[in-house]
Write a protein that holds these residues in place. Structure first.
Motif, mmCIF file in Angstrom:
data_model
loop_
_atom_site.group_PDB
_atom_site.id
_atom_site.type_symbol
_atom_site.label_atom_id
_atom_site.label_comp_id
_atom_site.label_asym_id
_atom_site.label_seq_id
_atom_site.Cartn_x
_atom_site.Cartn_y
_atom_site.Cartn_z
ATOM 1 N N LEU A 47 1.280 4.876 1.007
ATOM 2 C CA LEU A 47 1.561 5.260 -0.378
ATOM 3 C C LEU A 47 1.548 4.036 -1.284
ATOM 4 N N THR A 48 2.105 2.932 -0.808
ATOM 5 C CA THR A 48 2.195 1.739 -1.659
ATOM 6 C C THR A 48 2.309 0.479 -0.803
ATOM 7 N N ASP A 49 1.913 -0.639 -1.400
ATOM 8 C CA ASP A 49 2.133 -1.950 -0.780
ATOM 9 C C ASP A 49 3.319 -2.635 -1.456
ATOM 10 N N HIS A 96 15.077 -7.365 -11.505
ATOM 11 C CA HIS A 96 15.150 -6.629 -10.237
ATOM 12 C C HIS A 96 13.805 -6.083 -9.785
ATOM 13 N N GLN A 97 12.938 -5.632 -10.724
ATOM 14 C CA GLN A 97 11.584 -5.273 -10.297
ATOM 15 C C GLN A 97 10.627 -5.383 -11.466
ATOM 16 N N GLY A 98 9.326 -5.210 -11.170
ATOM 17 C CA GLY A 98 8.287 -5.524 -12.156
ATOM 18 C C GLY A 98 8.443 -4.798 -13.474
ATOM 19 N N ARG A 99 8.731 -3.504 -13.417
ATOM 20 C CA ARG A 99 8.785 -2.732 -14.658
ATOM 21 C C ARG A 99 9.930 -3.190 -15.559
ATOM 22 N N ALA A 100 11.002 -3.691 -14.960
ATOM 23 C CA ALA A 100 12.112 -4.214 -15.768
ATOM 24 C C ALA A 100 11.681 -5.532 -16.427
ATOM 25 N N ASN A 180 -6.569 -6.231 -10.336
ATOM 26 C CA ASN A 180 -6.487 -5.100 -11.250
ATOM 27 C C ASN A 180 -6.197 -3.802 -10.494
ATOM 28 N N ASN A 181 -4.917 -3.533 -10.277
ATOM 29 C CA ASN A 181 -4.490 -2.394 -9.461
ATOM 30 C C ASN A 181 -5.015 -1.070 -10.009
ATOM 31 N N GLY A 182 -4.834 -0.842 -11.321
ATOM 32 C CA GLY A 182 -5.314 0.400 -11.922
ATOM 33 C C GLY A 182 -6.835 0.484 -11.941
ATOM 34 N N LEU A 209 -0.001 -13.017 -17.718
ATOM 35 C CA LEU A 209 -0.510 -12.374 -16.508
ATOM 36 C C LEU A 209 0.494 -11.325 -16.044
ATOM 37 N N ASP A 210 -0.024 -10.193 -15.553
ATOM 38 C CA ASP A 210 0.758 -9.325 -14.687
ATOM 39 C C ASP A 210 0.298 -9.735 -13.290
ATOM 40 N N ALA A 211 1.091 -10.619 -12.678
ATOM 41 C CA ALA A 211 0.610 -11.364 -11.503
ATOM 42 C C ALA A 211 1.159 -10.823 -10.190
ATOM 43 N N ALA A 249 5.787 -10.670 -12.934
ATOM 44 C CA ALA A 249 5.241 -10.244 -11.644
ATOM 45 C C ALA A 249 6.302 -9.506 -10.859
ATOM 46 N N SER A 250 5.902 -8.350 -10.346
ATOM 47 C CA SER A 250 6.706 -7.687 -9.333
ATOM 48 C C SER A 250 6.574 -8.514 -8.064
ATOM 49 N N LEU A 251 7.683 -8.916 -7.482
ATOM 50 C CA LEU A 251 7.630 -9.728 -6.255
ATOM 51 C C LEU A 251 7.777 -8.858 -5.012
ATOM 52 N N LYS A 252 7.662 -7.546 -5.233
ATOM 53 C CA LYS A 252 7.659 -6.594 -4.119
ATOM 54 C C LYS A 252 6.281 -6.553 -3.462
ATOM 55 N N LYS A 253 5.310 -7.188 -4.104
ATOM 56 C CA LYS A 253 3.964 -7.243 -3.534
ATOM 57 C C LYS A 253 3.780 -8.630 -2.908
ATOM 58 N N ASP A 254 3.205 -9.579 -3.677
ATOM 59 C CA ASP A 254 2.947 -10.897 -3.089
ATOM 60 C C ASP A 254 4.194 -11.779 -2.978
ATOM 61 N N VAL A 400 -8.721 8.283 -4.090
ATOM 62 C CA VAL A 400 -7.460 8.278 -3.344
ATOM 63 C C VAL A 400 -7.179 6.821 -3.005
ATOM 64 N N ARG A 401 -5.974 6.362 -3.296
ATOM 65 C CA ARG A 401 -5.641 4.981 -2.949
ATOM 66 C C ARG A 401 -4.910 4.943 -1.624
ATOM 67 N N MET A 402 -5.462 4.130 -0.717
ATOM 68 C CA MET A 402 -4.780 3.826 0.553
ATOM 69 C C MET A 402 -4.253 2.412 0.433
HETATM 70 N N1 F0G Z 1 2.248 -4.212 -12.282
HETATM 71 C C1 F0G Z 1 1.399 -3.862 -11.296
HETATM 72 C C2 F0G Z 1 -0.003 -4.361 -11.306
HETATM 73 C C3 F0G Z 1 1.857 -3.029 -10.257
HETATM 74 O O1 F0G Z 1 1.010 -2.692 -9.282
HETATM 75 C C4 F0G Z 1 3.195 -2.577 -10.279
HETATM 76 C C5 F0G Z 1 3.707 -1.693 -9.232
HETATM 77 C C6 F0G Z 1 4.029 -2.983 -11.322
HETATM 78 C C7 F0G Z 1 3.515 -3.810 -12.311
HETATM 79 C C8 F0G Z 1 5.469 -2.544 -11.420
HETATM 80 O O2 F0G Z 1 6.219 -3.222 -10.495
HETATM 81 O O3 F0G Z 1 7.095 -1.470 -8.947
HETATM 82 O O4 F0G Z 1 8.170 -3.729 -9.100
HETATM 83 O O5 F0G Z 1 8.409 -2.110 -10.951
HETATM 84 N N2 F0G Z 1 2.955 -1.109 -8.408
HETATM 85 C C9 F0G Z 1 3.351 -0.279 -7.273
HETATM 86 C C10 F0G Z 1 2.114 0.329 -6.653
HETATM 87 C C11 F0G Z 1 4.447 0.697 -7.547
HETATM 88 O O6 F0G Z 1 2.272 1.180 -5.765
HETATM 89 O O7 F0G Z 1 0.998 -0.066 -7.010
HETATM 90 P P1 F0G Z 1 7.542 -2.585 -9.832
#
Ligand code: F0G
Length: 454
Positions: A47-49, A96-100, A180-182, A209-211, A249-254, A400-402
């Motif tokens: 579902l997500t990385d 706490h996370q990227g969107r914040a 570019n995730n989207g 950057l959204d890094a 940058a959301s640090l939940k990824k890299d 579909v994103r894997m």
């Molecule tokens: N920017 C990008 C490019 C992202 O991919 C995400 C999250 C966010 C911002 C927001 O970060 O989740 O820490 O609040 N992407 C996840 C995904 C949810 O599945 O691609 P977040």
């Protein structure tokens, strides 16, 4: 170069094994929406990385030594130093996370009526722009629109279009999403980053950057861009950060952390505004809503993620899965990136019109056939609906994103995923379409309920 993942499993988590009958029941109960499925019914979760990477023993050792002081904790200084070292920014705020991080930064630079221009805004990023009464404008490069094109940097922003909109005088920020995730997880070249930053500066507009995937973008630059072959991932990432005025940058990824994000800035005034907002809404400036253990996990994670052996093995893993999917008859958005593969469901399921949501149908079939969870990126997510929830305007593509979690699954898991994909591709016409039963007006893909339309 021959590669292998430079880590081994030391603690493992059990994977649920289910029967087809159990999956049919679970999916029906979930209203045919994978976001409603309990993880206990999922075998391979793609579902997500985000926040799903496996942490290292080094990260866990650091987390065990975290300092939970409210103000000035040692964990914060380790977090700050790791990020200053990487980005060069004098102002680093934990969030706490990227969107914040997006909300805090954008509310410090955007006003109603202003435009945020991006190669592609991620969905929460777009929402945070629009919630401020500003406009989110995506200007991906032309090659982005050709799913089969092997162009190396399909994540680039369209520089001519950027220049035109900058002359309107309404642009409040330029935001480049790397990778570019989207836009299919495609990378942005350093040349494109530098040119976009120069244009923005010439018009007095801040550029950020959204890094979230800074290391993976750096790795693809090394592989694909002239003049970067001999640089290290850290050097390339440092250069990218240095080209702009700051980053979120959301640090939940890299960052390979279960939770975390940062805002990094060069401008002291913007940093001051962000800090005030952060303290009022997220937490004090030395923790920003994060637990101290995650500050420490990030401090280690942002170093581990730049290991060239790790990045090479991860890129190979994605490329191999792309190859196996292609061999099995499932096309993906080319060329394969790293954090995810985007399957071309529209092409695989031509018997399903957009109004029967082929991307969603393929995602459901992957679950029913193999207990694999992934997410639609097509008309269900991006199309427009009328008041009876019938599709009015389809999305340009049915994908579909894997997503591939970091350090989690082995080749054995991905071979299994490819086998299931191959099984579906043998008789694609058997895959039913879906119709919407109930869709809320906002954030619909998280909450909608569907049913098979036979
Ligand atoms: N920017 C990008 C490019 C992202 O991919 C995400 C999250 C966010 C911002 C927001 O970060 O989740 O820490 O609040 N992407 C996840 C995904 C949810 O599945 O691609 P977040």
């Amino acid at each position: 170069m021959r590669t292998f993942p430079p880590y081994r499993a030391q603690v493992v988590a059990e994977i649920p094994v289910t029967t087809r009958a159990e999956r049919e029941e679970a999916l029906a109960e979930a209203g045919y929406n994978a976001f409603n499925l309990p993880a206990s019914k999922i075998s391979i979760d793609l579902l997500t990385d985000s926040g799903t990477g496996a942490v290292s023993t080094t990260q866990e050792a650091a987390a065990a030594g975290a300092d939970r002081s409210y103000a000035g904790s040692a964990s914060f200084y380790r977090f700050r130093d790791a990020l200053t070292d990487l980005t060069g920014y004098p102002h680093i705020l934990p969030v706490h996370q990227g969107r914040a991080a997006e909300r805090v930064l954008f509310s410090s630079v955007l006003e109603p009526g202003r435009i945020s221009v991006s190669n592609t805004h991620f969905d929460t990023t777009r929402a945070n722009v629009e919630l401020l009464g500003a406009e989110a404008l995506d200007l991906p490069c032309a090659e982005f629109g050709d799913l089969d094109s092997l162009e190396p940097f399909k994540g680039n922003i369209d520089l001519d279009a950027l220049e035109r909109v900058l002359t309107s005088g309404r642009v409040g920020q330029v935001l480049l999403t790397i990778t570019n995730n989207g836009g299919g997880g495609q990378p942005v070249s350093m040349a494109n980053l530098a040119a976009a930053a120069k244009l923005a500066r010439a018009h007095g507009v801040p550029v950020f950057l959204d890094a979230a995937r800074f290391a993976e973008n750096a790795w693809l630059v090394i592989q694909r861009e002239e003049g970067y072959r001999d640089k290290t991932p850290r050097e390339v990432a440092q250069e990218a950060f240095s080209l702009v005025d700051g980053s979120v940058a959301s640090l939940k990824k890299d960052g390979i952390s279960p939770m975390g994000a940062f805002i990094g800035l060069t401008d002291p005034e913007i940093a001051q505004r962000c800090e005030t907002n952060l303290i009022a809404t997220e937490g004090f400036r030395t923790y920003g809503g994060l637990g101290a253990h995650d500050l420490d996990r990030v401090a280690k994670g942002v170093q581990e993620v730049l290991d060239p052996h790790y990045l090479a093995a991860r890129a190979d893993e994605a490329a191999r899965l792309a190859q196996l999917a292609g061999d099995g008859g499932v096309d993906i958005v080319q060329p394969p990136g790293i954090h995810a593969l985007y399957l071309n469901a529209g092409r695989l399921l031509p018997h399903l019109p957009a109004a029967r949501f082929p991307g969603h149908a393929l995602a459901c079939e992957l679950y029913l056939e193999g207990g694999i969870r992934c997410v639609e990126l097509g008309s269900l997510y991006l199309g427009t609906l009328d008041e009876h929830n019938e599709l009015v305007t389809p999305a340009p593509f049915e994908l579909v994103r894997m997503a591939l979690p970091r350090r989690v699954y082995t080749q054995g898991h991905y071979d299994y995923v490819a086998e299931i994909l191959g099984d579906i591709a043998k008789n694609p016409e058997r895959v039913p379409g879906y119709r919407i039963i109930d869709a809320p007006k906002i954030l619909r893909h998280f909450n909608l309920r569907m049913a098979p339309a036979r």
